[in-house]
Design a protein around this motif. Structure first.
Motif, short mmCIF file in Angstrom:
data_model
loop_
_atom_site.label_atom_id
_atom_site.label_comp_id
_atom_site.label_asym_id
_atom_site.label_seq_id
_atom_site.Cartn_x
_atom_site.Cartn_y
_atom_site.Cartn_z
N THR A 1 -8.67 -4.63 6.23
CA THR A 1 -8.25 -5.54 7.29
C THR A 1 -9.47 -6.24 7.88
N THR A 2 -9.24 -7.36 8.54
CA THR A 2 -10.37 -8.15 9.05
C THR A 2 -10.13 -8.60 10.49
N HIS B 1 -3.54 -7.86 9.26
CA HIS B 1 -3.43 -6.50 9.74
C HIS B 1 -1.99 -6.20 10.18
N SER C 1 0.40 -6.02 7.29
CA SER C 1 0.24 -4.75 6.58
C SER C 1 0.92 -3.62 7.33
N PHE D 1 -6.13 2.17 6.75
CA PHE D 1 -6.74 0.88 7.04
C PHE D 1 -8.26 1.00 7.08
N SER E 1 -5.31 -5.74 0.19
CA SER E 1 -5.62 -6.48 1.42
C SER E 1 -4.56 -7.55 1.61
N GLN F 1 -10.69 -1.78 15.31
CA GLN F 1 -10.89 -2.61 14.12
C GLN F 1 -12.24 -3.30 14.19
#
Length: 334
Positions: free
Chosen positions: A165-166, A173, A176, A189, A210, A334
């Motif tokens: 995830t970004t 995210h 997902s 994750f 991803s 994150q």
């Protein structure tokens, strides 16, 4: 008598003064009808060179001649767009400060305790600009030739699927998160600072999957280094016409988990200015030149009326707030 005469005179003078000021509302309306009469600042909460910056500069390029005024793009990066949003919310509601924003406007209040900005009450919604779909990709070695067979094999895996995830509550995210719920499995994750390093590790086999933007994954998909299963959004991406949407494949809950770009202004913007901006942007987004310009960047032009935009922001704010709370996503996670 003199005192009574004085007060009668004073009352007459005050009445005359009040009458002399009565044309002001008309003058204000006339000023609004002439909008804009000077340069406009267009804020964007991300650094130069990124997709948000691209959208802001494209809007400035095409909207400037339509309005007859210079539009200056101001990059105010930080806190997933929160800095630029805060500056916009505090600006004068005269139409000379606008904000190109993203889904972060509706998710940030659920992530940052210091962010109390309501996406509707603290802004004047103008219009949606474009959708930016995400695509589920995996390393080709991961079993599954289509989405259903991929989801089926997840249930018999010995270990959770690792998903890159970004960003906190970024579209990929959140998509997902919804996918693991639909599949009835758990993902592991793995946080990355950008799509490039995340996809490099997916291709190398260090991470299984991803959910990046279509444009970020396009080269890897075309070269066969990434396998694409489905895209978010209500329609297929023109860049990946052979890849179905999640909704087509029966996973409709992920349909709204796409990135998007929209335009908002400070709260209290006069309606006639909001409507003028809405009209001009919707008109330029229908031109073949700007549509092609956006599509090459993986963004599908998508506009709304001011009312539709307001309703959309309200629903996104409620919907993603529920998902973030249920998933336990935190700004620091994150």
């Amino acid at each position: 008598m003199e005192t009574a005469h004085y007060w009668r005179y004073a009352a007459s003078a005050l009445t005359a003064a009040a009458l002399s000021f009565s044309p002001l509302p008309a003058a204000t309306a006339a000023d609004n009808s002439n909008y804009p009469v000077k340069a406009i600042s267009l804020l964007v909460g991300f650094s130069p060179g990124g997709s948000g910056d691209f959208v802001a500069r494209a809007i400035a390029q095409y909207l400037s001649p339509a309005l007859g005024q210079t539009i200056v793009v101001e990059n105010r990066p930080g806190a997933n767009g929160l800095i630029a949003a805060s500056l916009t919310a505090a600006a004068k509601p005269d139409g000379y400060t606008l904000l190109v924003t993203t889904m972060g406007l509706t998710t940030n209040p659920h992530l940052y305790s210091t962010n109390k900005l309501d996406p509707v009450k603290d802004f004047t919604p103008i219009t949606m600009i474009a959708d930016v779909p995400n695509v589920l990709v995996t390393n080709p070695a991961i079993p599954g030739t289509d989405l259903q067979s991929f989801l089926d094999q997840l249930k018999v895996r010995d270990t959770p699927l690792s998903v890159a995830t970004t960003g906190q509550a970024a579209p990929g995210h959140l998509a997902s998160e919804l996918l693991q719920r639909a599949a009835g499995v758990d993902f592991e994750f793995v946080a990355y600072r950008g799509s490039a390093p995340a996809l490099t590790d997916v291709i190398a086999g260090h991470v299984d999957a991803s959910m990046p933007t279509v444009v970020a994954a396009l080269a890897g998909i075309k070269s066969g280094k990434l396998r694409a299963f489905a895209v978010t959004g209500s329609q297929r991406s023109p860049l990946l016409p052979d890849v179905p949407t999640f909704a087509e494949l029966g996973v409709s809950t992920i349909g709204t988990a796409s990135g998007w770009y929209g335009l908002v202004a400070p709260p209290g913007l006069p309606r006639e200015i909001a409507e003028k901006l809405n009209h001009e942007i919707r008109k330029i987004m229908e031109t073949p030149e700007i549509r092609d310009h956006f599509l090459t960047q993986g963004a599908t032009p998508h506009t709304m009326t001011t009312t539709e935009m307001s309703d959309y922001l309200s629903e996104e704010y409620r919907h993603w707030g529920d998902i973030i709370r249920q998933s336990g996503i935190k700004a620091s996670s994150q």
